[in-house]
Design a protein around this motif. Structure first.
Motif, short mmCIF file in Angstrom:
data_model
loop_
_atom_site.label_atom_id
_atom_site.label_comp_id
_atom_site.label_asym_id
_atom_site.label_seq_id
_atom_site.Cartn_x
_atom_site.Cartn_y
_atom_site.Cartn_z
N TRP A 23 0.84 -1.21 0.00
CA TRP A 23 0.00 0.00 0.00
C TRP A 23 0.87 1.26 0.00
CZ3 TRP A 23 -4.90 0.76 -1.00
CH2 TRP A 23 -5.53 1.93 -0.57
N ARG A 24 1.87 1.27 0.88
CA ARG A 24 2.77 2.43 0.94
C ARG A 24 3.58 2.54 -0.36
NH1 ARG A 24 6.63 2.21 5.21
NH2 ARG A 24 6.15 0.05 5.68
N SER A 25 3.89 1.37 -0.97
CA SER A 25 4.65 1.40 -2.23
C SER A 25 3.81 2.02 -3.34
CB SER A 25 5.05 -0.02 -2.62
OG SER A 25 5.76 -0.62 -1.56
N TRP A 26 2.53 1.67 -3.40
CA TRP A 26 1.65 2.28 -4.40
C TRP A 26 1.54 3.79 -4.19
CZ3 TRP A 26 -0.88 1.38 -8.93
CH2 TRP A 26 -0.81 0.09 -9.43
N GLY A 27 1.66 4.21 -2.95
CA GLY A 27 1.67 5.65 -2.65
C GLY A 27 2.87 6.34 -3.27
N GLU A 28 3.87 5.56 -3.66
CA GLU A 28 5.09 6.10 -4.28
C GLU A 28 5.12 5.81 -5.78
OE1 GLU A 28 7.33 7.93 -2.87
OE2 GLU A 28 6.70 7.74 -0.78
N LEU A 29 3.94 5.55 -6.38
CA LEU A 29 3.91 5.26 -7.82
C LEU A 29 4.59 6.37 -8.62
CD1 LEU A 29 2.94 3.64 -10.33
CD2 LEU A 29 0.74 4.81 -10.13
N GLU A 30 4.28 7.61 -8.25
CA GLU A 30 4.88 8.73 -9.00
C GLU A 30 6.41 8.67 -8.93
OE1 GLU A 30 3.38 12.68 -8.12
OE2 GLU A 30 5.22 13.58 -8.92
N TRP A 31 6.93 8.33 -7.74
CA TRP A 31 8.38 8.23 -7.58
C TRP A 31 8.93 7.12 -8.50
CZ3 TRP A 31 11.64 4.30 -5.80
CH2 TRP A 31 12.96 4.69 -5.54
N SER A 32 8.24 5.97 -8.53
CA SER A 32 8.70 4.87 -9.40
C SER A 32 8.66 5.28 -10.87
CB SER A 32 7.83 3.62 -9.20
OG SER A 32 8.25 2.90 -8.07
N VAL A 33 7.61 6.02 -11.24
CA VAL A 33 7.50 6.44 -12.64
C VAL A 33 8.61 7.44 -12.98
CG1 VAL A 33 6.04 7.68 -14.30
CG2 VAL A 33 5.05 5.90 -12.84
N ARG A 34 8.91 8.33 -12.03
CA ARG A 34 9.98 9.32 -12.29
C ARG A 34 11.34 8.65 -12.39
NH1 ARG A 34 8.63 14.56 -12.04
NH2 ARG A 34 6.68 15.08 -10.99
N THR A 35 11.59 7.66 -11.52
CA THR A 35 12.95 7.12 -11.41
C THR A 35 13.12 5.76 -12.10
OG1 THR A 35 12.39 5.93 -9.38
CG2 THR A 35 13.23 8.19 -9.13
N GLY A 36 12.02 5.05 -12.32
CA GLY A 36 12.11 3.68 -12.83
C GLY A 36 12.54 2.71 -11.73
N GLU A 37 12.62 3.19 -10.49
CA GLU A 37 13.08 2.34 -9.38
C GLU A 37 11.89 1.70 -8.65
OE1 GLU A 37 16.38 1.99 -8.58
OE2 GLU A 37 16.97 3.30 -10.24
#
Ligand SMILES: C[S@@+](CC[C@H](N)C(=O)[O-])C[C@H]1O[C@@H](n2cnc3c(N)ncnc32)[C@H](O)[C@@H]1O
Length: 358
Positions: free
Chosen positions: A106-120
């Protein structure tokens, strides 16, 4: 021009509210408590250790979602859809709800934007570790994960077994086979088969119960260890549980089934797993890769929404991805394997079986 469908987009926007209602009901064990009949709010609050008023509001919301019902005496029961949150019910979604909407994912999905920006991988940002390393230290999440995978696999198992041609196969290894739910279906359908369940020591979970329930005295006396040993119940001598690391080596066999594993990993690591399998395969051995296959044509993607959400789930949680047939072909090629056949598993599941050989 098509007019915008505001209600449809709004439904997507607030989708995470009902998702948390499902998770919270399942996590509190409310569906299991209502399994054996109607209960009033006071009983439910006592049994779950919840605030009576807040639990009443949760149940009222779940009533709005048609998951529970309430009679004139204030006694709550499950609707047909609510039954799907019960543990162990055919088609249950209770563990999946607890997994996807549980703390770390759940907390990881909250960081979707971060994953999209970084690919991490957001999961690693949020917890400091990979999902599998995190679960190895979190017995509750591991148990929920194992059961969630088994819930999904139980629904797909008979179709997958039907789609894989195991004629002439003596030994089948399920690589990353979790608690053995799929392997059990293969062995039940094909009495000539012997099976090896291969996963990490944590990943096999309750495999001994799935593959051959042990008597109480055996359950405590028998421990999984590195290497193999025959299970003593159920499929008896036909089953071996082997724990290890599929990046290091996999056991030799005539056929390999690898379901929902490759999508957990990026291309480099997926090729590494496939290479280890190729190294263990003899000349006639076959590999059945069981994964959903993304449409190459973007016009067909609307029908693959669940798969596309799963692709993002892999982005934020594991660093893996869902793939098109061309992309699977490239992975197999890089691992020295040939794609020889692709078959759709009969609906309702969206899996395909990609058969490959050396
Ligand atoms: C998404 S689950 C799929 C489980 C099962 N195949 C199914 O479809 O229900 C991925 C599996 O890969 C296993 N796994 C992860 N890393 C592994 C490793 N290094 N070696 C062996 N298995 C591993 C996990 O424990 C887990 O059971």
């Amino acid at each position: 021009m098509t007019r915008p469908d505001r209600a449809r987009v709004a439904d997507m926007l607030w989708g995470f509210f009902p998702a948390q209602v499902l998770r919270t009901l399942a996590g509190l064990g409310v569906p299991d408590l209502l399994d054996d009949g109607r209960r009033d709010l006071t009983e439910l609050a006592a049994a779950t250790g919840c605030d009576r008023d807040a639990l009443g509001r949760l149940l009222r919301a779940a009533r709005g979602l048609e998951l529970v019902d309430v009679d004139g005496d204030g006694r709550w029961s499950l609707t047909a859809d609510g039954q799907l949150l019960r543990t162990g019910t055919p088609g249950s979604l209770g563990s999946l709800a607890q997994l996807f909407c549980g703390d770390a994912p759940w907390r990881s999905w909250g960081e979707l934007e971060w994953s999209v920006r970084t690919g991490e991988v957001a999961f690693e940002k949020v917890t400091g570790r990979s999902a599998f390393a995190h679960m190895a230290d979190d017995p509750r999440m591991l148990a929920v994960f194992t059961e969630a995978m088994a819930e999904g696999t139980r629904m797909a198992a008979s179709g997958i077994v039907e789609t894989c041609d195991v004629d002439g196969v003596e030994v089948l290894v399920d690589v990353g086979g979790g608690n053995g739910t799929l392997l059990a279906a293969f062995l039940a359908a094909h009495p000539h088969l012997r099976g090896v369940l291969f996963d990490t020591a944590h990943g096999v979970g309750d495999a001994q119960d799935v593959l051959g329930p042990l008597q109480e005295s055996h359950r405590h006396a028998t421990r999984l260890r590195e290497g193999g040993f025959p299970a003593t119940r159920g499929f008896g001598e036909r089953i071996e549980i082997v724990t290890g690391d599929f990046f290091a080596a996999v056991p030799p066999a005539d056929a390999y089934v690898v379901k929902s594993v490759v999508h957990d990993w990026d291309d480099e690591r997926s090729v590494a797993i496939l290479r280890r399998i190729r190294e263990a395969m003899h000349g006639d051995a076959r590999l059945f890769l069981v994964e959903p296959v993304l449409a190459e044509d973007t016009a067909d993607l609307v029908a693959q929404r669940v798969m596309l959400m799963s692709d993002l789930n892999m982005l934020v949680c594991t660093g893996g991805r869902e793939r098109t047939l061309t992309e699977f072909g490239r992975l197999l090629d890089a691992a020295g394997l040939r794609l020889v056949d692709v078959r759709r598993v009969p609906p309702p599941t969206g899996f395909s079986v990609l058969r490959a050989q050396r």
